[in-house]
Design a protein around this motif. Structure first.
Motif, mmCIF file in Angstrom:
data_model
loop_
_atom_site.group_PDB
_atom_site.id
_atom_site.type_symbol
_atom_site.label_atom_id
_atom_site.label_comp_id
_atom_site.label_asym_id
_atom_site.label_seq_id
_atom_site.Cartn_x
_atom_site.Cartn_y
_atom_site.Cartn_z
ATOM 1 N N LYS A 167 0.714 -1.355 0.110
ATOM 2 C CA LYS A 167 -0.017 -0.034 0.094
ATOM 3 C C LYS A 167 1.012 1.192 -0.166
ATOM 4 O O LYS A 167 0.454 2.264 -0.696
ATOM 5 N N GLU A 168 1.975 1.154 0.742
ATOM 6 C CA GLU A 168 2.900 2.472 0.719
ATOM 7 C C GLU A 168 3.413 2.428 -0.815
ATOM 8 O O GLU A 168 3.748 3.725 -1.076
ATOM 9 N N LEU A 169 3.865 1.303 -1.417
ATOM 10 C CA LEU A 169 4.406 1.567 -2.531
ATOM 11 C C LEU A 169 3.341 2.192 -3.516
ATOM 12 O O LEU A 169 3.876 3.089 -4.548
ATOM 13 N N LYS A 170 2.334 1.594 -3.563
ATOM 14 C CA LYS A 170 1.133 2.129 -4.477
ATOM 15 C C LYS A 170 0.724 3.287 -4.276
ATOM 16 O O LYS A 170 0.431 4.195 -4.935
ATOM 17 N N ALA A 171 0.735 4.035 -2.812
ATOM 18 C CA ALA A 171 0.690 5.398 -2.476
ATOM 19 C C ALA A 171 1.600 6.203 -3.246
ATOM 20 O O ALA A 171 1.197 7.385 -3.387
ATOM 21 N N CYS A 172 2.799 5.955 -3.469
ATOM 22 C CA CYS A 172 3.768 6.591 -4.188
ATOM 23 C C CYS A 172 3.482 6.739 -5.778
ATOM 24 O O CYS A 172 3.254 7.820 -6.184
ATOM 25 N N SER A 173 2.757 5.876 -6.148
ATOM 26 C CA SER A 173 2.118 5.792 -7.486
ATOM 27 C C SER A 173 1.411 4.618 -7.833
ATOM 28 O O SER A 173 1.907 3.661 -7.704
ATOM 29 N N ARG A 174 0.368 4.571 -8.135
ATOM 30 C CA ARG A 174 -0.300 3.388 -8.987
ATOM 31 C C ARG A 174 0.206 2.888 -9.848
ATOM 32 O O ARG A 174 -0.025 1.434 -10.235
ATOM 33 N N ASP A 175 1.244 3.397 -10.722
ATOM 34 C CA ASP A 175 1.784 3.063 -11.959
ATOM 35 C C ASP A 175 2.990 2.040 -11.377
ATOM 36 O O ASP A 175 3.409 1.338 -12.298
ATOM 37 N N VAL A 176 3.204 2.105 -10.075
ATOM 38 C CA VAL A 176 4.428 0.959 -9.791
ATOM 39 C C VAL A 176 3.990 -0.407 -9.690
ATOM 40 O O VAL A 176 3.137 -0.669 -9.161
ATOM 41 N N ARG A 177 4.364 -1.129 -10.672
ATOM 42 C CA ARG A 177 4.241 -2.711 -10.707
ATOM 43 C C ARG A 177 5.203 -3.132 -9.681
ATOM 44 O O ARG A 177 6.381 -3.211 -9.630
ATOM 45 N N ILE A 178 4.226 -4.002 -8.946
ATOM 46 C CA ILE A 178 5.021 -4.953 -7.681
ATOM 47 C C ILE A 178 4.812 -6.297 -7.906
ATOM 48 O O ILE A 178 3.871 -6.897 -8.431
ATOM 49 N N GLY A 179 6.024 -6.884 -7.875
ATOM 50 C CA GLY A 179 5.989 -8.485 -8.139
ATOM 51 C C GLY A 179 6.261 -9.266 -6.695
ATOM 52 O O GLY A 179 6.960 -8.734 -5.819
ATOM 53 N N GLY A 221 -5.344 -6.672 -4.203
ATOM 54 C CA GLY A 221 -5.399 -5.483 -5.327
ATOM 55 C C GLY A 221 -3.982 -4.948 -5.602
ATOM 56 O O GLY A 221 -4.176 -3.888 -6.391
ATOM 57 N N ASP A 222 -3.048 -5.177 -4.975
ATOM 58 C CA ASP A 222 -1.917 -4.407 -4.990
ATOM 59 C C ASP A 222 -0.625 -5.231 -5.824
ATOM 60 O O ASP A 222 0.480 -4.614 -6.003
ATOM 61 N N VAL A 223 -0.808 -6.420 -5.965
ATOM 62 C CA VAL A 223 0.411 -7.387 -6.587
ATOM 63 C C VAL A 223 0.059 -7.528 -8.126
ATOM 64 O O VAL A 223 -1.098 -7.799 -8.509
ATOM 65 N N ASP A 224 1.090 -7.166 -8.980
ATOM 66 C CA ASP A 224 0.685 -7.088 -10.444
ATOM 67 C C ASP A 224 1.557 -8.502 -10.939
ATOM 68 O O ASP A 224 0.853 -8.950 -11.850
ATOM 69 N N ASP A 225 2.530 -8.862 -10.391
ATOM 70 C CA ASP A 225 3.254 -9.977 -11.051
ATOM 71 C C ASP A 225 3.568 -11.033 -10.214
ATOM 72 O O ASP A 225 4.013 -10.480 -8.863
ATOM 73 N N ILE A 226 3.572 -12.233 -10.767
ATOM 74 C CA ILE A 226 3.695 -13.502 -9.502
ATOM 75 C C ILE A 226 4.817 -14.129 -10.157
ATOM 76 O O ILE A 226 4.740 -14.777 -11.164
ATOM 77 N N LEU A 227 5.836 -14.413 -8.985
ATOM 78 C CA LEU A 227 6.957 -15.378 -9.597
ATOM 79 C C LEU A 227 6.889 -16.477 -8.691
ATOM 80 O O LEU A 227 6.730 -16.631 -7.690
ATOM 81 N N ILE A 228 7.244 -17.684 -9.334
ATOM 82 C CA ILE A 228 7.479 -19.049 -8.855
ATOM 83 C C ILE A 228 8.899 -19.095 -8.255
ATOM 84 O O ILE A 228 9.770 -19.176 -9.065
ATOM 85 N N GLY A 229 9.160 -19.181 -6.842
ATOM 86 C CA GLY A 229 10.525 -19.161 -6.299
ATOM 87 C C GLY A 229 11.309 -20.120 -6.651
ATOM 88 O O GLY A 229 12.459 -20.108 -6.616
#
Length: 396
Positions: A167-179, A221-229
């Motif tokens: 939520k902090e990251l998206k508060a900076c900008s909704r355009d930040v993609r989070i993985g 609602g805030d995670v854009d990309d998912i990676l299998i570790g």
């Protein structure tokens, strides 16, 4: 969100022969995987050996239409002869992304993003890094943020800390993609530093079914990309993830006419993600009940469910009509328990067709048929289904 969700895998060329990794690439690409993550700084060898290692890996990935992200840090940069304003050594192996395990500071981080080679930079999960980049004139669409994974069991992030950080990251900008990372629970997986218990970002997800991990991340609602570790995920896991990650194309192609009418009149809005719940079906479920559960799409909570049940309401506008039959069925228990999935039957015709999920045990008064259940792992999704949410049901 500036593009659809992406699914990625992780591979470890120092632990597995390239031939096996190539076969994994071929399998993954068939199920919508678009990205490969690998740790460059954990591979031993001379500069030339490491570069040769990853050049071959990248060639194999690109052959399967997969982009490659390499995890690097300042020590790795020094070994490779790279600097924030000189990524030519990484261009020489045609890498697509560099994930910076540590920051170089706002000005140098900005230089990394502005590299002339088109290499996309991923940063760690730090709002301070993101704010520094934006203050230095970097468009949030021009870089990515990717969380860490955690090989050691019981050491990954707290769920609430993860949610709040995003939520902090998206508060900076909704355009930040989070993985973020999830774990395969297939037998005999491997990863960095003798990882044998998965490689997730969040500890509570570590050993859950892989698609449930993904659905919980997406439901925030805030995670854009998912990676299998960890590697290697199974084909069955890829099938389930593909089902989960399908974008909401159904919202325009398969919308139930009853819902379409409500949308057209502005009564409800579908401008939100669909949250997906996987139901273990009862043997007694009828074809008509399956139709209501699976084919009515999407189910919609209207914002007025009680503490006792989550309810759809909208499906009853269709299935409470005289031409729709939902025959009452005997259920030999006095109470419906937490996690039970029920449908209102014709004993209460006005509400027939409502799908409900029990949150506090309720009396079985003959007006509901039990059609399935959310198991204890799956029921965690109910914490992420909020008032007014759209829901799709999948069969477990």
């Amino acid at each position: 969100m500036n593009m659809k969700h992406e699914l990625g895998i992780s591979v470890y060329p120092d632990l597995m022969p390239l031939e096996k990794i190539e076969s994994y690439f071929e399998l993954a690409s068939r199920y919508g995987v678009s990205k490969v993550f690998s740790s460059m700084f954990s591979v031993e060898g001379t500069k030339e050996e490491v570069l040769d290692y990853f050049k071959k890996l990248i060639v194999a990935a690109h052959k399967n239409k997969l982009k490659v992200s390499l995890d690097v840090n300042p020590m790795c940069f020094e070994k490779m002869g790279a600097k924030p304003d000189d990524l030519s050594v990484f261009k020489s192996i045609d890498v697509d992304f560099l994930r910076m395990d540590l920051s170089y500071g706002p000005e140098n981080d900005a230089k990394l993003v502005r590299n002339p080679y088109g290499i996309t930079i991923e940063f760690n999960n730090s709002p301070q890094i993101v704010k520094g980049l934006i203050e230095n004139g970097i468009d949030p669409k021009d870089f990515l943020v990717c969380h860490n994974f955690y090989p050691q069991r019981y050491t990954a992030m707290k769920w609430n800390k993860f949610v709040n950080k995003n939520k902090e990251l998206k508060a900076c900008s909704r355009d930040v993609r989070i993985g973020a990372f999830i774990s395969s629970t297939a037998p005999n997986t491997h990863g960095v530093w003798d990882a044998i218990c998965g490689l997730p970002t969040v500890e509570k997800l570590r050993m859950l079914p892989i698609d449930l991990q993904a659905r919980m991340l997406l439901a925030t609602g805030d995670v854009d990309d998912i990676l299998i570790g960890n590697a290697f995920a199974s084909e069955d896991e890829f099938k389930k993830l593909q089902e989960v990650l399908q974008e909401n194309e159904k919202l325009s192609k398969e919308l139930d006419p009853t819902l379409k009418m409500l949308v057209d009149h502005g009564i409800i809005s579908l401008d939100k993600p669909v949250k997906k719940l996987r139901v273990t079906l009862d043997e007694e479920i009828t074809e008509k009940e399956k139709e209501v559960l699976f084919d009515f799409f999407p189910h919609l909570e209207m914002g007025d469910s009680s503490e006792w049940i989550w309810r759809t309401r909208v499906s009853r506008f269709k299935y409470s009509q005289p031409n729709e039959i939902l025959t009452p069925r005997h259920y030999d228990k006095e109470m419906f328990e937490v996690g039970d999935v029920v449908i209102v039957n014709d004993n209460y015709k006005h509400y027939a067709g409502e799908i409900q999920i029990v949150k506090i045990p309720i009396v079985n008064d003959g007006t509901r048929n039990r059609i399935g259940h959310l198991d204890s792992d799956e029921y965690q999704m109910m914490e992420l289904v909020y008032d007014g949410d759209l829901v799709e049901f999948l069969e477990k």
